[in-house]
Scaffold this motif. Structure first.
Motif, PDB file in Angstrom:
ATOM      1  N   PRO A 137      38.954  53.276  40.623  1.00 59.28           N
ATOM      2  CA  PRO A 137      39.607  52.746  40.137  1.00 59.28           C
ATOM      3  C   PRO A 137      39.771  52.374  38.832  1.00 59.28           C
ATOM      4  O   PRO A 137      40.412  51.157  37.965  1.00 59.28           O
ATOM      5  CB  PRO A 137      40.288  51.148  40.918  1.00 59.28           C
ATOM      6  CG  PRO A 137      39.289  51.401  41.039  1.00 59.28           C
ATOM      7  CD  PRO A 137      38.213  52.074  41.267  1.00 59.28           C
ATOM      8  N   PHE A 138      39.228  52.593  37.770  1.00 60.61           N
ATOM      9  CA  PHE A 138      39.349  52.586  36.196  1.00 60.61           C
ATOM     10  C   PHE A 138      41.014  51.987  35.485  1.00 60.61           C
ATOM     11  O   PHE A 138      40.946  51.308  35.361  1.00 60.61           O
ATOM     12  CB  PHE A 138      38.943  53.008  35.018  1.00 60.61           C
ATOM     13  CG  PHE A 138      37.057  53.139  35.592  1.00 60.61           C
ATOM     14  CD1 PHE A 138      36.123  52.083  35.256  1.00 60.61           C
ATOM     15  CD2 PHE A 138      36.797  54.004  36.086  1.00 60.61           C
ATOM     16  CE1 PHE A 138      35.160  52.414  35.317  1.00 60.61           C
ATOM     17  CE2 PHE A 138      35.291  53.997  36.575  1.00 60.61           C
ATOM     18  CZ  PHE A 138      34.556  53.219  36.112  1.00 60.61           C
ATOM     19  N   HIS A 139      42.121  52.686  35.926  1.00 58.96           N
ATOM     20  CA  HIS A 139      43.276  53.175  35.778  1.00 58.96           C
ATOM     21  C   HIS A 139      44.304  51.914  36.430  1.00 58.96           C
ATOM     22  O   HIS A 139      45.298  51.395  35.875  1.00 58.96           O
ATOM     23  CB  HIS A 139      43.936  54.134  36.268  1.00 58.96           C
ATOM     24  CG  HIS A 139      43.818  54.348  37.671  1.00 58.96           C
ATOM     25  ND1 HIS A 139      42.382  54.765  38.100  1.00 58.96           N
ATOM     26  CD2 HIS A 139      44.570  54.459  39.549  1.00 58.96           C
ATOM     27  CE1 HIS A 139      43.077  54.995  39.477  1.00 58.96           C
ATOM     28  NE2 HIS A 139      43.913  54.354  40.038  1.00 58.96           N
ATOM     29  N   ASP A 140      43.228  51.102  38.082  1.00 61.81           N
ATOM     30  CA  ASP A 140      44.252  49.837  38.002  1.00 61.81           C
ATOM     31  C   ASP A 140      43.461  48.853  38.230  1.00 61.81           C
ATOM     32  O   ASP A 140      42.926  48.498  39.183  1.00 61.81           O
ATOM     33  CB  ASP A 140      45.070  50.623  39.250  1.00 61.81           C
ATOM     34  CG  ASP A 140      46.142  49.603  39.559  1.00 61.81           C
ATOM     35  OD1 ASP A 140      46.293  49.166  39.310  1.00 61.81           O
ATOM     36  OD2 ASP A 140      46.305  49.507  40.879  1.00 61.81           O
ATOM     37  N   LEU A 141      42.808  48.211  36.929  1.00 63.60           N
ATOM     38  CA  LEU A 141      41.269  47.184  37.188  1.00 63.60           C
ATOM     39  C   LEU A 141      42.139  45.950  37.440  1.00 63.60           C
ATOM     40  O   LEU A 141      41.645  44.829  37.824  1.00 63.60           O
ATOM     41  CB  LEU A 141      40.888  47.120  35.947  1.00 63.60           C
ATOM     42  CG  LEU A 141      39.817  48.551  35.819  1.00 63.60           C
ATOM     43  CD1 LEU A 141      39.239  47.814  34.584  1.00 63.60           C
ATOM     44  CD2 LEU A 141      38.680  48.529  36.638  1.00 63.60           C
ATOM     45  N   GLU A 142      43.485  45.789  37.841  1.00 64.03           N
ATOM     46  CA  GLU A 142      44.372  44.548  37.253  1.00 64.03           C
ATOM     47  C   GLU A 142      44.955  44.487  39.171  1.00 64.03           C
ATOM     48  O   GLU A 142      44.682  43.022  39.283  1.00 64.03           O
ATOM     49  CB  GLU A 142      44.882  44.148  36.563  1.00 64.03           C
ATOM     50  CG  GLU A 142      45.069  44.612  35.528  1.00 64.03           C
ATOM     51  CD  GLU A 142      43.154  42.500  34.848  1.00 64.03           C
ATOM     52  OE1 GLU A 142      43.644  42.317  35.441  1.00 64.03           O
ATOM     53  OE2 GLU A 142      42.624  42.933  34.121  1.00 64.03           O
ATOM     54  N   SER A 143      44.834  45.551  39.643  1.00 65.17           N
ATOM     55  CA  SER A 143      45.119  44.885  41.392  1.00 65.17           C
ATOM     56  C   SER A 143      44.468  44.771  42.087  1.00 65.17           C
ATOM     57  O   SER A 143      42.859  44.363  41.523  1.00 65.17           O
ATOM     58  CB  SER A 143      45.055  46.794  41.851  1.00 65.17           C
ATOM     59  OG  SER A 143      43.983  47.437  41.968  1.00 65.17           O
ATOM     60  N   VAL A 144      44.200  44.482  42.993  1.00 62.78           N
ATOM     61  CA  VAL A 144      43.097  43.782  44.132  1.00 62.78           C
ATOM     62  C   VAL A 144      41.719  44.597  44.043  1.00 62.78           C
ATOM     63  O   VAL A 144      40.691  44.082  43.909  1.00 62.78           O
ATOM     64  CB  VAL A 144      43.658  43.844  45.793  1.00 62.78           C
ATOM     65  CG1 VAL A 144      42.844  42.830  46.710  1.00 62.78           C
ATOM     66  CG2 VAL A 144      45.207  41.971  45.315  1.00 62.78           C
ATOM     67  N   HIS A 145      42.354  46.407  44.424  1.00 58.03           N
ATOM     68  CA  HIS A 145      41.341  47.074  44.850  1.00 58.03           C
ATOM     69  C   HIS A 145      40.119  46.680  43.746  1.00 58.03           C
ATOM     70  O   HIS A 145      39.130  46.787  43.578  1.00 58.03           O
ATOM     71  CB  HIS A 145      42.148  48.790  44.680  1.00 58.03           C
ATOM     72  CG  HIS A 145      40.882  49.251  45.106  1.00 58.03           C
ATOM     73  ND1 HIS A 145      39.869  49.319  46.436  1.00 58.03           N
ATOM     74  CD2 HIS A 145      40.641  50.765  44.404  1.00 58.03           C
ATOM     75  CE1 HIS A 145      39.003  50.334  46.091  1.00 58.03           C
ATOM     76  NE2 HIS A 145      39.446  51.213  45.122  1.00 58.03           N
ATOM     77  N   GLY A 146      40.968  47.579  41.787  1.00 56.85           N
ATOM     78  CA  GLY A 146      40.030  47.235  40.838  1.00 56.85           C
ATOM     79  C   GLY A 146      39.390  45.648  40.669  1.00 56.85           C
ATOM     80  O   GLY A 146      38.305  45.578  40.511  1.00 56.85           O
ATOM     81  N   LYS A 147      39.551  45.213  40.974  1.00 59.75           N
ATOM     82  CA  LYS A 147      39.251  43.427  41.079  1.00 59.75           C
ATOM     83  C   LYS A 147      37.987  43.267  42.210  1.00 59.75           C
ATOM     84  O   LYS A 147      37.172  43.263  41.848  1.00 59.75           O
ATOM     85  CB  LYS A 147      40.088  42.068  41.197  1.00 59.75           C
ATOM     86  CG  LYS A 147      40.780  42.130  39.737  1.00 59.75           C
ATOM     87  CD  LYS A 147      41.218  40.622  40.665  1.00 59.75           C
ATOM     88  CE  LYS A 147      43.080  40.868  39.247  1.00 59.75           C
ATOM     89  NZ  LYS A 147      43.993  39.900  39.271  1.00 59.75           N
TER      90      LYS A 147
END
Length: 149
Positions: free
Chosen positions: A11-21
């Motif tokens: 998930p490089f497009h959404d690194l700030e999400s819970v999944h991305g973190k």
């Protein structure tokens, strides 16, 4: 850039999400534990094929090197003026034959070049290493390159 890699797993497009973190943390743990980070099926097959096709077009333009080289890629390759025992691993030289293709020969459409310049990918690497913002190398010849063995 997102068309080049497997967004479903990475998930490089959404690194700030819970999944991305969580993804960054898992990668940091793996890197610190193993000293390497392997992201299986990272690039999509068409991107790998494009990269290989690009390399075939420019491989004869690269700088060919044949000889004995240190696996440590440092000034110990010469091995003459170092203060280490003769049998020290850093003095070891191995036969190698490879071609270096500098970044100025690589197409701007290269998936590897696009990945290198992607701000989200830079944030990802920075997150794994626990540092501040990463910056691309200013040397266009060495920033992105191919090494063919």
């Amino acid at each position: 850039m997102h068309s080049h890699f497997n967004c479903d797993h990475y998930p490089f497009h959404d690194l700030e999400s819970v999944h991305g973190k969580k993804f960054i943390e898992n990668c940091r743990v793996m890197f610190n534990r193993d000293g390497i980070l392997a992201l299986h099926d990272f690039f999509k097959i068409p991107s790998v094929k494009k990269t290989l096709e690009d390399i075939k077009l420019i491989r004869n333009l690269g700088h060919r090197m044949v000889g004995q080289f240190s696996p440590y890629s440092d000034n110990l390759s010469e091995g003459d003026n170092v203060h280490l025992p003769e049998n020290h691993p850093r003095r070891m030289k191995l036969p190698a034959s490879h071609t270096f293709i500098a970044g100025d020969l690589i197409s701007e459409s290269s998936p590897l070049k696009q990945l290198y310049r992607d701000l989200n990918f830079q944030k990802f690497i920075s997150g794994i290493l626990g540092g501040s913002r990463m910056y691309p190398l200013g040397d266009e010849l060495g920033a992105v390159n191919y090494l063919i063995y």
